[in-house]
Design a protein around this motif. Sequence first.
Motif, short mmCIF file in Angstrom:
data_model
loop_
_atom_site.label_atom_id
_atom_site.label_comp_id
_atom_site.label_asym_id
_atom_site.label_seq_id
_atom_site.Cartn_x
_atom_site.Cartn_y
_atom_site.Cartn_z
N GLU A 170 52.99 78.76 57.94
CA GLU A 170 54.14 79.65 57.94
C GLU A 170 55.37 78.84 57.51
OE1 GLU A 170 54.61 81.70 61.67
OE2 GLU A 170 52.46 81.94 61.95
N ASP A 171 56.43 79.54 57.17
CA ASP A 171 57.73 78.89 56.87
C ASP A 171 57.61 77.80 55.81
OD1 ASP A 171 58.84 80.54 58.77
OD2 ASP A 171 59.05 78.99 60.30
N ALA A 172 56.86 78.06 54.76
CA ALA A 172 56.65 77.04 53.73
C ALA A 172 57.90 76.87 52.85
CB ALA A 172 55.46 77.41 52.86
N ALA A 173 58.14 75.62 52.46
CA ALA A 173 59.12 75.29 51.43
C ALA A 173 58.35 74.63 50.30
CB ALA A 173 60.19 74.36 51.97
N VAL A 174 58.44 75.20 49.10
CA VAL A 174 57.58 74.78 48.00
C VAL A 174 58.39 74.62 46.72
CG1 VAL A 174 55.52 75.33 46.65
CG2 VAL A 174 55.68 76.09 49.04
N LEU A 175 58.37 73.42 46.16
CA LEU A 175 59.01 73.14 44.87
C LEU A 175 57.92 72.89 43.84
CD1 LEU A 175 61.75 72.55 43.38
CD2 LEU A 175 61.34 70.13 43.92
N GLU A 176 57.95 73.64 42.74
CA GLU A 176 56.94 73.52 41.69
C GLU A 176 57.60 73.33 40.33
OE1 GLU A 176 53.31 76.00 41.90
OE2 GLU A 176 54.41 77.18 43.40
N PHE A 177 56.94 72.58 39.47
CA PHE A 177 57.46 72.38 38.12
C PHE A 177 56.38 71.76 37.25
CE2 PHE A 177 58.67 68.96 40.97
CZ PHE A 177 58.24 67.81 40.33
N ASP A 178 56.62 71.80 35.94
CA ASP A 178 55.74 71.17 34.97
C ASP A 178 56.40 69.92 34.43
OD1 ASP A 178 53.79 73.19 35.17
OD2 ASP A 178 54.82 74.41 33.67
N ILE A 179 55.57 68.95 34.06
CA ILE A 179 56.09 67.73 33.43
C ILE A 179 55.27 67.41 32.18
CG2 ILE A 179 56.93 66.74 35.59
CD1 ILE A 179 54.46 64.81 35.43
N LYS A 210 53.34 70.34 42.41
CA LYS A 210 53.71 71.24 43.50
C LYS A 210 53.87 70.42 44.77
CE LYS A 210 52.07 75.26 46.15
NZ LYS A 210 51.04 76.32 46.24
N ILE A 211 55.05 70.50 45.36
CA ILE A 211 55.36 69.79 46.60
C ILE A 211 55.62 70.82 47.68
CG2 ILE A 211 56.92 68.15 47.72
CD1 ILE A 211 57.54 67.17 44.78
N ALA A 212 54.94 70.68 48.83
CA ALA A 212 55.02 71.74 49.83
C ALA A 212 54.96 71.16 51.24
CB ALA A 212 53.88 72.73 49.63
N VAL A 213 55.62 71.85 52.16
CA VAL A 213 55.55 71.52 53.59
C VAL A 213 55.64 72.84 54.35
CG1 VAL A 213 58.06 71.21 53.83
CG2 VAL A 213 56.51 70.05 55.42
N ALA A 214 55.00 72.89 55.52
CA ALA A 214 55.01 74.14 56.28
C ALA A 214 54.67 73.90 57.74
CB ALA A 214 54.00 75.14 55.68
N ASP A 215 55.10 74.85 58.58
CA ASP A 215 54.58 74.96 59.94
C ASP A 215 53.14 75.44 59.88
OD1 ASP A 215 57.04 74.31 61.13
OD2 ASP A 215 57.70 76.40 61.16
N THR A 216 52.40 75.19 60.93
CA THR A 216 51.03 75.69 61.03
C THR A 216 50.82 76.30 62.41
OG1 THR A 216 50.14 74.06 59.48
CG2 THR A 216 48.57 75.11 60.96
N GLY A 217 50.26 77.49 62.44
CA GLY A 217 49.90 78.14 63.70
C GLY A 217 51.00 78.93 64.34
N ASP A 218 52.25 78.56 64.08
CA ASP A 218 53.41 79.34 64.54
C ASP A 218 54.60 78.94 63.67
OD1 ASP A 218 54.40 76.91 65.43
OD2 ASP A 218 54.31 77.41 67.56
N ASP A 219 55.76 79.51 63.96
CA ASP A 219 56.94 79.23 63.14
C ASP A 219 57.96 78.39 63.90
OD1 ASP A 219 57.59 81.24 64.94
OD2 ASP A 219 58.92 82.29 63.57
#
Length: 244
Positions: free
Chosen positions: A110-119, A219-228
């Motif tokens: 949950e509550d993911a923050a995700v930055l994506e791009f091509d190089i 793709k760089i990502a971080v998130a909570d797991t199981g709850d927020d």
Amino acid sequence: DLHSFPTRRSSDLVDYGPTPQELAQWLMGTNHMTVTNVTYTGTNVARGVFGGGSSAGLQINSGLILASGNIINAIGPNNNPAATTPFGLPLPGDTDLDAVISSYTSDTTEDAAVLEFDIISSTNSISFQFAFASEEYPEYVDSFDDVCAIFVDGTNIALIPSTSAPVSVDTVNASNNSQYFFQNYYGDSPPPFNIQYNGLTTNLIAHTSISTNVLHHIKIAVADTGDDLLDSAILIKVNSPPCP
């Protein structure tokens, strides 16, 4: 002390100002690298840049931060045992992060923050220096497995050294892969690091070979797991800092 770069210069407040394009370009640098097709998924208060890491005790002085909550919660001292960002309703997680942790938990993110791009790169490898930090330590190890990842062409390269394990609350802590873990528990007198998070990894390296002069997806990502609840973050050294 850990701070961010509001308007690229100040050291008092969190900087939510840089665009996703700026974050991706600063992260990858301008030498031998073209960055395109940048997207960001998540709340705007969960992304930014930071500085003053060395004076806060971190092994990365300045860089990009993505968090599962407000990045202002990165700023020390650790005066709250449960810093969290109540968004009201849980924000969406990320299915790729769900897959990363699926071998050892049925919980989803949950509550993911995700930055994506091509190089497109003229060099045949890329590296990221990063650290993972979390408020889930130490009470919720093996309960709420907040996680981060750095995907290159769909493969997560942010791993515990010499293993195939991802970097998360359950895989690196005081009992598991502890050589890569620093505790910063609330109540330590004083906490070793001048940040809010209760624990963090050592400086880790994500590295992979790539083909030159062809398109690759990051793709760089971080998130909570199981709850927020209880924030976690990934901090990554940038190759082209926005300011000293």
